[in-house]
Motif scaffolding. Structure first.
Motif, PDB file in Angstrom:
ATOM      1  N   LEU A 122       0.829  -1.215   0.000  1.00  0.00           N
ATOM      2  CA  LEU A 122       0.000   0.000   0.000  1.00  0.00           C
ATOM      3  C   LEU A 122       0.860   1.261   0.000  1.00  0.00           C
ATOM      4  O   LEU A 122       0.535   2.236  -0.685  1.00  0.00           O
ATOM      5  CB  LEU A 122      -0.931   0.017   1.217  1.00  0.00           C
ATOM      6  CG  LEU A 122      -2.202  -0.807   1.103  1.00  0.00           C
ATOM      7  CD1 LEU A 122      -2.894  -0.899   2.456  1.00  0.00           C
ATOM      8  CD2 LEU A 122      -3.147  -0.215   0.071  1.00  0.00           C
TER       9      LEU A 122
ATOM     10  N   GLU B 132       2.882   0.859  -3.880  1.00  0.00           N
ATOM     11  CA  GLU B 132       2.087   0.828  -5.112  1.00  0.00           C
ATOM     12  C   GLU B 132       0.618   0.644  -4.767  1.00  0.00           C
ATOM     13  O   GLU B 132       0.138  -0.486  -4.637  1.00  0.00           O
ATOM     14  CB  GLU B 132       2.552  -0.322  -6.012  1.00  0.00           C
ATOM     15  CG  GLU B 132       3.923  -0.148  -6.585  1.00  0.00           C
ATOM     16  CD  GLU B 132       3.970   0.935  -7.651  1.00  0.00           C
ATOM     17  OE1 GLU B 132       2.940   1.172  -8.320  1.00  0.00           O
ATOM     18  OE2 GLU B 132       5.038   1.544  -7.790  1.00  0.00           O
ATOM     19  N   LEU B 133      -0.109   1.722  -4.632  1.00  0.00           N
ATOM     20  CA  LEU B 133      -1.510   1.672  -4.227  1.00  0.00           C
ATOM     21  C   LEU B 133      -2.370   0.949  -5.264  1.00  0.00           C
ATOM     22  O   LEU B 133      -3.169   0.079  -4.918  1.00  0.00           O
ATOM     23  CB  LEU B 133      -2.044   3.084  -3.972  1.00  0.00           C
ATOM     24  CG  LEU B 133      -3.493   3.167  -3.523  1.00  0.00           C
ATOM     25  CD1 LEU B 133      -3.664   2.490  -2.180  1.00  0.00           C
ATOM     26  CD2 LEU B 133      -3.951   4.609  -3.454  1.00  0.00           C
ATOM     27  N   LYS B 134      -2.215   1.313  -6.540  1.00  0.00           N
ATOM     28  CA  LYS B 134      -3.036   0.711  -7.602  1.00  0.00           C
ATOM     29  C   LYS B 134      -2.822  -0.804  -7.679  1.00  0.00           C
ATOM     30  O   LYS B 134      -3.778  -1.575  -7.752  1.00  0.00           O
ATOM     31  CB  LYS B 134      -2.687   1.338  -8.950  1.00  0.00           C
ATOM     32  CG  LYS B 134      -3.796   2.069  -9.607  1.00  0.00           C
ATOM     33  CD  LYS B 134      -3.328   2.558 -10.958  1.00  0.00           C
ATOM     34  CE  LYS B 134      -4.362   3.486 -11.543  1.00  0.00           C
ATOM     35  NZ  LYS B 134      -3.946   3.992 -12.840  1.00  0.00           N
ATOM     36  N   LEU B 135      -1.567  -1.210  -7.667  1.00  0.00           N
ATOM     37  CA  LEU B 135      -1.237  -2.638  -7.738  1.00  0.00           C
ATOM     38  C   LEU B 135      -1.811  -3.383  -6.538  1.00  0.00           C
ATOM     39  O   LEU B 135      -2.368  -4.480  -6.681  1.00  0.00           O
ATOM     40  CB  LEU B 135       0.283  -2.827  -7.804  1.00  0.00           C
ATOM     41  CG  LEU B 135       0.793  -4.261  -7.827  1.00  0.00           C
ATOM     42  CD1 LEU B 135       0.320  -4.972  -9.085  1.00  0.00           C
ATOM     43  CD2 LEU B 135       2.298  -4.284  -7.718  1.00  0.00           C
ATOM     44  N   THR B 136      -1.721  -2.786  -5.369  1.00  0.00           N
ATOM     45  CA  THR B 136      -2.242  -3.416  -4.155  1.00  0.00           C
ATOM     46  C   THR B 136      -3.755  -3.603  -4.248  1.00  0.00           C
ATOM     47  O   THR B 136      -4.277  -4.656  -3.878  1.00  0.00           O
ATOM     48  CB  THR B 136      -1.894  -2.568  -2.921  1.00  0.00           C
ATOM     49  OG1 THR B 136      -0.487  -2.353  -2.899  1.00  0.00           O
ATOM     50  CG2 THR B 136      -2.307  -3.267  -1.651  1.00  0.00           C
ATOM     51  N   LEU B 137      -4.445  -2.584  -4.731  1.00  0.00           N
ATOM     52  CA  LEU B 137      -5.904  -2.697  -4.868  1.00  0.00           C
ATOM     53  C   LEU B 137      -6.278  -3.783  -5.868  1.00  0.00           C
ATOM     54  O   LEU B 137      -7.238  -4.525  -5.659  1.00  0.00           O
ATOM     55  CB  LEU B 137      -6.503  -1.345  -5.251  1.00  0.00           C
ATOM     56  CG  LEU B 137      -6.376  -0.262  -4.176  1.00  0.00           C
ATOM     57  CD1 LEU B 137      -6.914   1.066  -4.694  1.00  0.00           C
ATOM     58  CD2 LEU B 137      -7.067  -0.673  -2.896  1.00  0.00           C
ATOM     59  N   TRP B 138      -5.520  -3.900  -6.942  1.00  0.00           N
ATOM     60  CA  TRP B 138      -5.756  -4.980  -7.907  1.00  0.00           C
ATOM     61  C   TRP B 138      -5.534  -6.348  -7.256  1.00  0.00           C
ATOM     62  O   TRP B 138      -6.319  -7.281  -7.436  1.00  0.00           O
ATOM     63  CB  TRP B 138      -4.835  -4.836  -9.122  1.00  0.00           C
ATOM     64  CG  TRP B 138      -5.416  -3.984 -10.203  1.00  0.00           C
ATOM     65  CD1 TRP B 138      -5.126  -2.696 -10.474  1.00  0.00           C
ATOM     66  CD2 TRP B 138      -6.422  -4.376 -11.147  1.00  0.00           C
ATOM     67  NE1 TRP B 138      -5.871  -2.253 -11.522  1.00  0.00           N
ATOM     68  CE2 TRP B 138      -6.680  -3.268 -11.964  1.00  0.00           C
ATOM     69  CE3 TRP B 138      -7.121  -5.557 -11.380  1.00  0.00           C
ATOM     70  CZ2 TRP B 138      -7.607  -3.301 -12.994  1.00  0.00           C
ATOM     71  CZ3 TRP B 138      -8.031  -5.584 -12.401  1.00  0.00           C
ATOM     72  CH2 TRP B 138      -8.277  -4.468 -13.198  1.00  0.00           C
TER      73      TRP B 138
END
Length: 168
Positions: A137, A140-146
């Motif tokens: 988080l 890489e916020l986007k990668l984590t959400l994915w």
């Protein structure tokens, strides 16, 4: 005391184990491309120190948890044996004493494993997962959400599949 110490060690051991890949990333991304071998030596010593301290704390935690499991199972077995000895003679005539002893020993061993190995592994893996998610988080916020979304879908599909298999 042992129980509290073992759970105090848990986040520390987890933090140490999560730091190791971060140090490797730092070495690969920063130290090696700049060809800074003095810094490489310092980070390698830090890596080795964190690794050794983490393993030592993990060893202590295992000892403390094992002591807790042994004490709990010893108390449970003593209580069961005391109870069985107080039962009337008719109970002992109906039940094979060898089977009773084997049952107490086997169930006691299962409880010892539950109190020592299984409980620590569950909490350890949970702390590690939360630590990794926190690192992701922050990085890489986007990668984590994915990753969280895909994992949630996979878990849901697994439960559906298990329900389907049980019906068959």
């Amino acid at each position: 005391k042992s129980f509290i110490l073992s759970f105090i060690f848990l986040p520390i051991i987890t933090a140490f184990s999560i730091c190791l890949p971060l140090l490797l990333r730092y070495i690969i991304d920063n130290v090696i491309p700049n060809k800074n071998f003095n810094k490489l030596l310092m980070v390698a010593i830090l890596y080795l120190s964190i690794f050794v301290i983490g393993k030592f704390l993990s060893y202590l935690q295992t000892i403390y948890i094992s002591a807790i499991g042994l004490k709990l199972t010893k108390d449970i077995k003593n209580n069961l044996f005391s109870h069985i000895l107080k039962l009337p003679l008719s109970f002992h005539q109906k039940n094979n004493p060898g089977k009773l002893l084997a049952r107490i020993e086997n169930d006691g061993e299962n409880l010892r494993q539950l109190f020592s190995n299984i409980s620590v592994n569950i909490f350890s893996e949970l702390f590690t997962l939360l630590g990794i998610l926190l690192i992701l988080l922050l990085g890489e916020l986007k990668l984590t959400l994915w990753i969280i979304g895909i994992t949630a879908v996979l878990i849901f599909m697994t439960f559906l599949f298990m329900k389907f298999i049980r019906k068959k």
